[in-house]
Design an enzyme around this catalytic site. Structure first.
Site, PDB file in Angstrom:
ATOM      1  N   GLY A  39       0.792  -1.243   0.000  1.00  0.00           N
ATOM      2  CA  GLY A  39       0.000   0.000   0.000  1.00  0.00           C
ATOM      3  C   GLY A  39       0.813   1.276   0.000  1.00  0.00           C
ATOM      4  N   GLY A  40       2.138   1.162   0.246  1.00  0.00           N
ATOM      5  CA  GLY A  40       3.004   2.342   0.116  1.00  0.00           C
ATOM      6  C   GLY A  40       2.755   3.428   1.143  1.00  0.00           C
ATOM      7  CE  LYS A  51      -6.288  13.205   4.437  1.00  0.00           C
ATOM      8  NZ  LYS A  51      -5.015  13.432   3.723  1.00  0.00           N
ATOM      9  N   GLY A 115      13.976  -4.316  -4.250  1.00  0.00           N
ATOM     10  CA  GLY A 115      14.282  -4.594  -5.649  1.00  0.00           C
ATOM     11  C   GLY A 115      15.402  -3.697  -6.153  1.00  0.00           C
ATOM     12  N   GLY A 181       6.465  24.703   7.363  1.00  0.00           N
ATOM     13  CA  GLY A 181       5.883  24.468   6.040  1.00  0.00           C
ATOM     14  C   GLY A 181       4.373  24.539   6.067  1.00  0.00           C
ATOM     15  CD  GLU A 204       5.487  28.340   3.228  1.00  0.00           C
ATOM     16  OE1 GLU A 204       5.149  27.196   3.558  1.00  0.00           O
ATOM     17  OE2 GLU A 204       6.285  28.578   2.303  1.00  0.00           O
ATOM     18  CG  MET A 320       5.203  14.277  -5.190  1.00  0.00           C
ATOM     19  SD  MET A 320       6.485  14.348  -3.938  1.00  0.00           S
ATOM     20  CE  MET A 320       7.947  14.002  -4.901  1.00  0.00           C
ATOM     21  CG  HIS A 446     -33.084  23.146  -2.845  1.00  0.00           C
ATOM     22  ND1 HIS A 446     -32.183  24.119  -2.502  1.00  0.00           N
ATOM     23  CD2 HIS A 446     -34.154  23.272  -2.009  1.00  0.00           C
ATOM     24  CE1 HIS A 446     -32.678  24.838  -1.520  1.00  0.00           C
ATOM     25  NE2 HIS A 446     -33.863  24.341  -1.184  1.00  0.00           N
TER      26      HIS A 446
HETATM   27  C1  LIG Z   1       1.020  12.521   5.534  1.00  0.00           C
HETATM   28  C2  LIG Z   1       0.673  12.377   4.080  1.00  0.00           C
HETATM   29  C3  LIG Z   1      -0.631  12.565   3.673  1.00  0.00           C
HETATM   30  C4  LIG Z   1      -0.984  12.421   2.340  1.00  0.00           C
HETATM   31  N1  LIG Z   1      -2.276  12.603   1.988  1.00  0.00           N
HETATM   32  C5  LIG Z   1      -2.632  12.471   0.703  1.00  0.00           C
HETATM   33  C6  LIG Z   1      -3.986  12.616   0.310  1.00  0.00           C
HETATM   34  O1  LIG Z   1      -4.878  12.868   1.134  1.00  0.00           O
HETATM   35  N2  LIG Z   1      -4.305  12.473  -0.996  1.00  0.00           N
HETATM   36  C7  LIG Z   1      -3.344  12.194  -1.942  1.00  0.00           C
HETATM   37  O2  LIG Z   1      -3.677  12.093  -3.130  1.00  0.00           O
HETATM   38  N3  LIG Z   1      -2.047  12.037  -1.595  1.00  0.00           N
HETATM   39  C8  LIG Z   1      -1.677  12.161  -0.306  1.00  0.00           C
HETATM   40  N4  LIG Z   1      -0.373  11.967   0.045  1.00  0.00           N
HETATM   41  C9  LIG Z   1       0.596  11.649  -1.020  1.00  0.00           C
HETATM   42  C10 LIG Z   1       0.520  10.162  -1.415  1.00  0.00           C
HETATM   43  O3  LIG Z   1       0.752   9.373  -0.281  1.00  0.00           O
HETATM   44  C11 LIG Z   1       1.521   9.859  -2.516  1.00  0.00           C
HETATM   45  O4  LIG Z   1       1.321  10.745  -3.592  1.00  0.00           O
HETATM   46  C12 LIG Z   1       1.361   8.433  -3.020  1.00  0.00           C
HETATM   47  O5  LIG Z   1       1.515   7.500  -1.984  1.00  0.00           O
HETATM   48  C13 LIG Z   1       2.365   8.140  -4.135  1.00  0.00           C
HETATM   49  O6  LIG Z   1       2.182   6.839  -4.575  1.00  0.00           O
HETATM   50  P1  LIG Z   1       3.364   6.006  -5.240  1.00  0.00           P
HETATM   51  O7  LIG Z   1       2.752   4.709  -5.661  1.00  0.00           O
HETATM   52  O8  LIG Z   1       4.052   6.812  -6.253  1.00  0.00           O
HETATM   53  O9  LIG Z   1       4.442   5.749  -4.087  1.00  0.00           O
HETATM   54  P2  LIG Z   1       4.365   5.322  -2.551  1.00  0.00           P
HETATM   55  O10 LIG Z   1       2.993   5.307  -2.032  1.00  0.00           O
HETATM   56  O11 LIG Z   1       5.374   6.134  -1.846  1.00  0.00           O
HETATM   57  O12 LIG Z   1       4.838   3.809  -2.582  1.00  0.00           O
HETATM   58  C14 LIG Z   1       6.124   3.436  -2.922  1.00  0.00           C
HETATM   59  C15 LIG Z   1       6.389   2.019  -2.420  1.00  0.00           C
HETATM   60  O13 LIG Z   1       7.586   1.540  -2.993  1.00  0.00           O
HETATM   61  C16 LIG Z   1       8.289   0.772  -2.047  1.00  0.00           C
HETATM   62  N5  LIG Z   1       9.685   0.720  -2.464  1.00  0.00           N
HETATM   63  C17 LIG Z   1      10.534   1.780  -2.630  1.00  0.00           C
HETATM   64  N6  LIG Z   1      11.723   1.344  -3.103  1.00  0.00           N
HETATM   65  C18 LIG Z   1      11.626  -0.001  -3.215  1.00  0.00           C
HETATM   66  C19 LIG Z   1      12.507  -1.017  -3.658  1.00  0.00           C
HETATM   67  N7  LIG Z   1      13.734  -0.731  -4.103  1.00  0.00           N
HETATM   68  N8  LIG Z   1      12.083  -2.298  -3.646  1.00  0.00           N
HETATM   69  C20 LIG Z   1      10.832  -2.599  -3.220  1.00  0.00           C
HETATM   70  N9  LIG Z   1       9.938  -1.681  -2.805  1.00  0.00           N
HETATM   71  C21 LIG Z   1      10.335  -0.399  -2.812  1.00  0.00           C
HETATM   72  C22 LIG Z   1       8.040   1.529  -0.753  1.00  0.00           C
HETATM   73  O14 LIG Z   1       8.268   0.685   0.356  1.00  0.00           O
HETATM   74  C23 LIG Z   1       6.576   1.933  -0.911  1.00  0.00           C
HETATM   75  O15 LIG Z   1       5.730   0.936  -0.399  1.00  0.00           O
HETATM   76  C24 LIG Z   1       0.009  12.082   1.384  1.00  0.00           C
HETATM   77  C25 LIG Z   1       1.335  11.865   1.785  1.00  0.00           C
HETATM   78  C26 LIG Z   1       1.658  12.012   3.111  1.00  0.00           C
HETATM   79  C27 LIG Z   1       3.086  11.765   3.528  1.00  0.00           C
END
Ligand SMILES: Cc1cc2nc3c(=O)[nH]c(=O)nc-3n(C[C@H](O)[C@H](O)[C@H](O)COP(=O)(O)OP(=O)(O)OC[C@H]3O[C@@H](n4cnc5c(N)ncnc54)[C@H](O)[C@@H]3O)c2cc1C
Length: 467
Positions: A39-40, A51, A115, A181, A204, A320, A446
């Site tokens: 889920g990242g 949220k 990876g 920020g 900021e 992002m 409405h």
């Molecule tokens: C506090 C906070 C609140 C946020 N709120 C929102 C929101 O409300 N709405 C919104 O749209 N965005 C929000 N974001 C931004 C959002 O989380 C990111 O834009 C989004 O997660 C990006 O997705 P992604 O798939 O590019 O990468 P990520 O979600 O960062 O996932 C990348 C994944 O890759 C894995 N990884 C990295 N390198 C390797 C490797 N070499 N081998 C294997 N795995 C690896 C990591 O472990 C991670 O699981 C928020 C961010 C933060 C920090």
């Protein structure tokens, strides 16, 4: 024969969605994930936990300050922070399990470990014990996301000096929280702790909050947050933090230079942005080019300079945002399947999930001015919206920006309750190249807050009804 058609590195919203779409299109797919959970950033330390805490803290605030005027008598709410954190964790777990289920359902192999790209079509994945397996694949999509940006000379310990990750897991409400920020993350997490009792000061560097969003909206939003108790120090920078005492002493200087002042805080949240994450990926060895900001360079089809290697999400240019990453994931999977995958970067909504919410899609007034586009503005305040009046939550307004000649809607900006849900009718309209007239002539139920969007569209032609 390679084992896979596609291996996606990273299972954030970009990576897991890309994998699902590719599997739907008949590809043999694997994902590689170094974290213990799928889920990242978004699911584990980003969108979802923030949220959950914004919702829970808003309920706390409402119970304390809004119930009585509606005739709902409750005793003063008591904060049970561990229970609130548990509520947050349950939300994370539910979503992570959902991704695991979707991987199984779509027959996507989940390979645990870090990876590293060895070359086109070849990956080495090292698990926690140091065991390395080599995987062969026709295509690789890099979806490794982003990491917090750090301030030079300030060490994040995730206890007293925290990033967003630490701010999502504090074990007590800080008496004084200093947020560095005034972007989305700083204001959202600042709101959480402010509602739970912290005194919040936001420093900021720029002379405004929410950089990149419409200036008029940002100004009103700042006033609303100040009314809620936020204090802002704009055009200022934090240049150091003395951690030797019981309280933190932050040195704050004017951005343009000048005498420094000291601000005391119990916790400092560093929320100055995020940077692309490519550590340990082996991009240099594989010959994959980065741009001058460390992002993986891609062409209009998400292809890097190395054949068979693509990249999406936070690790490439663009906002992002989770939904931007998801849409890129879908598009690149479709391109790999020979289809015409595409993302319309002109119509990517953005939401700040505070109370009230702020949402936007398309161009800001500043962007239109800078591009020399002649435009008309229609505004409608929630003070004149029936539903908002009966709920007594009338802060904010809707602003529609339309091309002066063609009436095509170029941008919509909302500040108000549920603004994050309301923005999508504008996004759909803009995808279809709709005009303010189209929006104004669409029947809106409405009483809804969305009627304010219709009225703002009517106001573009100077014929709003309820104003
Ligand atoms: C506090 C906070 C609140 C946020 N709120 C929102 C929101 O409300 N709405 C919104 O749209 N965005 C929000 N974001 C931004 C959002 O989380 C990111 O834009 C989004 O997660 C990006 O997705 P992604 O798939 O590019 O990468 P990520 O979600 O960062 O996932 C990348 C994944 O890759 C894995 N990884 C990295 N390198 C390797 C490797 N070499 N081998 C294997 N795995 C690896 C990591 O472990 C991670 O699981 C928020 C961010 C933060 C920090």
């Amino acid at each position: 024969m390679p084992t896979y058609d596609l291996v996606v590195i990273g299972t954030g919203p970009g990576g897991y969605v890309c994998a699902i779409r590719a599997a739907q299109l008949g590809m043999k797919v694997a994902v590689v994930e170094k974290n213990a959970t799928l889920g990242g950033t978004c699911l584990n330390i980003g969108c979802m936990p923030s949220k959950a805490l914004l919702h829970a803290s808003e309920m706390f605030e409402e119970a304390a300050h809004s119930f009585a005027k509606m005739g709902v008598g409750v005793s003063a709410p008591k904060l049970d922070l561990p229970a609130m954190m548990n509520f947050k964790q349950q939300g994370i777990d539910g979503n992570v399990k959902g991704v695991e289920f979707l991987m199984k359902k779509n027959k996507i192999d989940v390979i645990r470990g870090t990876g590293r790209i060895v070359g086109a079509g070849k990956l080495a994945v090292a698990d926690g014990s140091g065991k390395v397996q080599t995987i062969e694949t026709r295509n690789i999509v890099i979806a490794t996301g982003s990491d917090v940006a750090r301030l030079k000379g300030i060490e994040i310990d995730e206890k007293r000096i925290v990033s967003s990750t630490g701010a999502l897991s504090l074990d007590r409400v800080p008496g004084r929280l200093l947020v560095v920020g005034a972007g989305v993350i700083g204001l959202e997490l600042g709101s959480v702790w402010q509602r739970l009792g912290s005194e919040v000061v936001v420093v900021e560097f720029l002379d405004r909050i929410l950089p990149g969003m419409d200036g008029e909206v940002a100004k009103q939003f700042q006033r609303i947050l100040e009314k809620q108790g936020f204090a802002f120090k704009l055009s200022s920078k934090v240049t150091g933090i003395d951690t030797s005492g019981k309280t933190l002493l932050a040195r704050v200087e004017p951005a343009a230079g000048g005498p420094a002042e000291t601000l005391e805080a119990d916790v400092v949240l560093v929320a100055i942005g995020r940077v692309p994450y490519t550590e340990g990926l082996g991009l240099k060895g594989a010959g994959v080019a980065l741009d001058n900001r460390g992002r993986v360079e891609i062409d209009a089809h998400f292809a890097t300079n190395v054949k068979g290697i693509y990249a999406i999400g936070d690790v490439v240019a663009g906002p992002m945002l989770a939904h931007k990453a998801e849409d890129e994931g879908v598009a690149v999977a479709e391109i790999l399947a020979g289809q015409a995958g595409h993302v319309n970067y002109d119509v990517i909504p953005g939401v700040v999930y505070t109370t009230p919410e702020v949402s936007a899609v398309g161009k800001t007034e500043e962007e239109l001015k800078q591009a020399g586009v002649a435009y008309t503005v229609g505004r409608f305040p929630f003070t004149a919206n029936g539903r908002s009046k009966v709920y007594q939550t009338t802060e904010g307004f809707v602003k529609v920006l339309a091309d002066a000649k063609t009436d095509r809607v170029l941008g919509v900006h909302i500040i108000g309750r549920e603004a994050g849900e309301m923005i999508h009718e504008a996004a759909v309209l803009m995808e279809f190249g709709g005009s303010a007239e189209d929006l104004a002539r669409t029947c809106h139920a409405h009483p809804t807050r969305s009627e304010a969007i219709k009225e703002a569209a009517l106001a573009v032609g100077k014929r709003a009804i309820h104003m």
